[in-house]
Scaffold this active site. Structure first.
Site, PDB file in Angstrom:
ATOM      1  N   HIS A 110      46.938  41.999  47.179  1.00 52.77           N
ATOM      2  CA  HIS A 110      47.028  42.859  46.009  1.00 52.77           C
ATOM      3  C   HIS A 110      47.479  41.996  44.833  1.00 52.77           C
ATOM      4  O   HIS A 110      48.085  40.935  45.021  1.00 52.77           O
ATOM      5  CB  HIS A 110      48.011  43.997  46.251  1.00 52.77           C
ATOM      6  CG  HIS A 110      47.546  44.936  47.314  1.00 52.77           C
ATOM      7  ND1 HIS A 110      46.582  45.890  47.090  1.00 52.77           N
ATOM      8  CD2 HIS A 110      47.873  45.037  48.620  1.00 52.77           C
ATOM      9  CE1 HIS A 110      46.349  46.557  48.208  1.00 52.77           C
ATOM     10  NE2 HIS A 110      47.120  46.054  49.152  1.00 52.77           N
ATOM     11  N   CYS A 152      43.291  42.412  42.471  1.00 55.12           N
ATOM     12  CA  CYS A 152      43.093  43.136  41.222  1.00 55.12           C
ATOM     13  C   CYS A 152      43.503  42.246  40.048  1.00 55.12           C
ATOM     14  O   CYS A 152      44.465  41.475  40.160  1.00 55.12           O
ATOM     15  CB  CYS A 152      43.921  44.422  41.206  1.00 55.12           C
ATOM     16  SG  CYS A 152      43.373  45.688  42.367  1.00 55.12           S
TER      17      CYS A 152
END
Length: 427
Positions: A110, A152
């Site tokens: 992430h 991301c």
């Protein structure tokens, strides 16, 4: 390198299997993997990890060089620099490379603007990674380095930071402002086997691995793979896709794929066909929402009145409550610092392409630590607010001002599983 939930772990295991099939030896592969999925009670196939609906086990044989609490920023950097004395735990394996070696790094986790996740605290910040890559170059211990990054806002790790001339080519799952996407998720087509309640992979990672496996032969260069992956990850320019980016020494993309990933002799006479290896998914899941997909699918499938359903409902509610707390706290802090009208403007401002996220990275880390001291952990979801905090630094906000605003915004410290008491501090 992995530190995320099921899909990311599967991506990393799959990458290892790909390199092994390419002829690389374990002594030349270093695996960082949190390793809490294969034998987790939530895994419907104990001891097995799959990365696609009809794929085989990608977990078997994967080296456990650095697992659990040994997956740290410090160990990752030490491994890159070949600095065994700086390691704390793990197998002791490092990049013992020389001036004629080609290095391939794949990192999946992430992320948020300027930051990459870790299962341990603190997280990995872009400026520190760039410093390590510069040190690696200065040591003269590689000929070229290729870096694939799944996260991301992964473009923000290199945007305006990775200079040319280091013989480093970096490609990212998304640009500096957008999410990357999970794939093979419940409700998607193709979807995972019915017993799975989570995404099986990430769109960019699955694309480069499945396509490189298909085109795993000597005539293929990295640029050709890049265009294939870019097309597939954009997902037909649908809302369920992202923009694959390139940074650093882009001419290195003319290097042959086998120089970094090996070659499969069975494919030596393969003729390239300009089409994707599989049908692209109809949709995908924002990587930042992958945990919610898991909790919701778990809730949906659990029998009425069962403890499993009660637990899943609690997980959904805790996750949503945490998200609302982080979002509302950040908005209130911005209003306290800049006023009701300008606060929103500061939170959402994006610098022009080519500029780094923030001028003072120490300020960013200090303000993040201050926020978490009063308001609890940002967590993987709250990483998206790194740009807001960076904008505060760029506007001249310092630790004392953040202290005052955060203490007013967060009058009680959260004690849920998302609290920094349990998650630790991001900086």
């Amino acid at each position: 390198m992995d530190t995320g939930i099921t899909d990311i772990r599967a991506d990393v295991c799959h990458a290892y299997q790909l390199l092994k099939k390419g002829g690389l030896k374990d002594e030349n592969i270093i695996v960082f993997m949190y390793d809490d999925i294969a034998n987790n009670e939530e895994n419907p196939r104990p001891g097995v990890i799959i990365n696609s609906p009809h794929g085989g086990d990608v977990y078997k044989g994967v080296p456990k060089d650095y697992t659990g609490e040994d997956v740290t920023v410090g160990n990752f950097f030490a491994a890159i620099l070949g600095n065994k004395s700086a390691l704390t735990g793990g197998s002791g394996k490092v990049l013992d490379s020389g001036p004629n070696d080609h290095i391939f790094i794949y990192y999946a986790d992430h992320g948020g603007p300027g930051v990459l996740g870790m299962p341990t605290s603190p997280y990995l910040y872009a400026d520190d990674l760039i410093d390590v890559l510069k040190k690696k170059h200065a040591s003269g211990t590689y000929k070229s380095l290729v870096f694939y990054l799944e996260a991301c806002e992964s473009g923000s790790i290199f945007e305006g930071l990775l200079p040319e001339g280091l013989n480093i080519y970096a490609t990212t799952a998304s640009n500096a402002e957008e999410s990357s996407w999970g794939t093979y998720c419940p409700g998607d087509y193709p979807s995972p086997p019915p017993e799975y309640e989570t995404c099986l992979g990430d769109l960019y990672s699955v694309a480069w691995m499945e396509d490189s496996r298909t085109f795993f032969c000597r005539p293929i260069d990295i640029m050709l793979l890049h265009f294939q992956v870019k097309s597939r990850t954009s997902n037909g320019n649908s809302p369920y896709g992202s923009h694959v980016m390139q940074y650093g020494d882009v001419p290195l993309s003319k290097d042959m794929l086998f120089m970094y990933m090996g070659t499969n002799p069975a494919n030596d006479n393969f003729s390239f066909v300009d089409r994707n290896a599989i049908i692209p998914p109809v949709k995908a899941v924002n990587q930042r929402d992958a945990d919610l997909v898991h909790f919701w699918d778990k809730y949906r499938k659990a029998p009425e009145g069962s403890m499993r359903k009660i637990e899943a409902e609690k997980q959904v509610m805790e996750a949503m409550s945490h998200r609302m707390h982080v979002d509302n706290s950040m908005k209130l802090i911005a209003k306290l610092l800049f006023g009701i009208n300008k606060g929103t403007e500061v939170l959402t401002a994006v610098r022009p392409a080519g500029q780094p996220l923030v001028d003072d990275w120490n300020c960013l880390k200090t303000l993040v630590r201050t926020f978490e001291t009063y308001c609890g952990s940002l967590s993987q979801y709250g990483m998206k607010h790194m740009r807001s905090v960076a904008n505060m630094c760029n506007a001249g906000i310092g630790k004392d001002q953040m202290n005052e605003a955060a203490s007013q915004a967060c009058v009680t410290f959260p004690t849920s599983p998302w609290s920094s008491l349990q998650k630790g501090f991001s900086a």
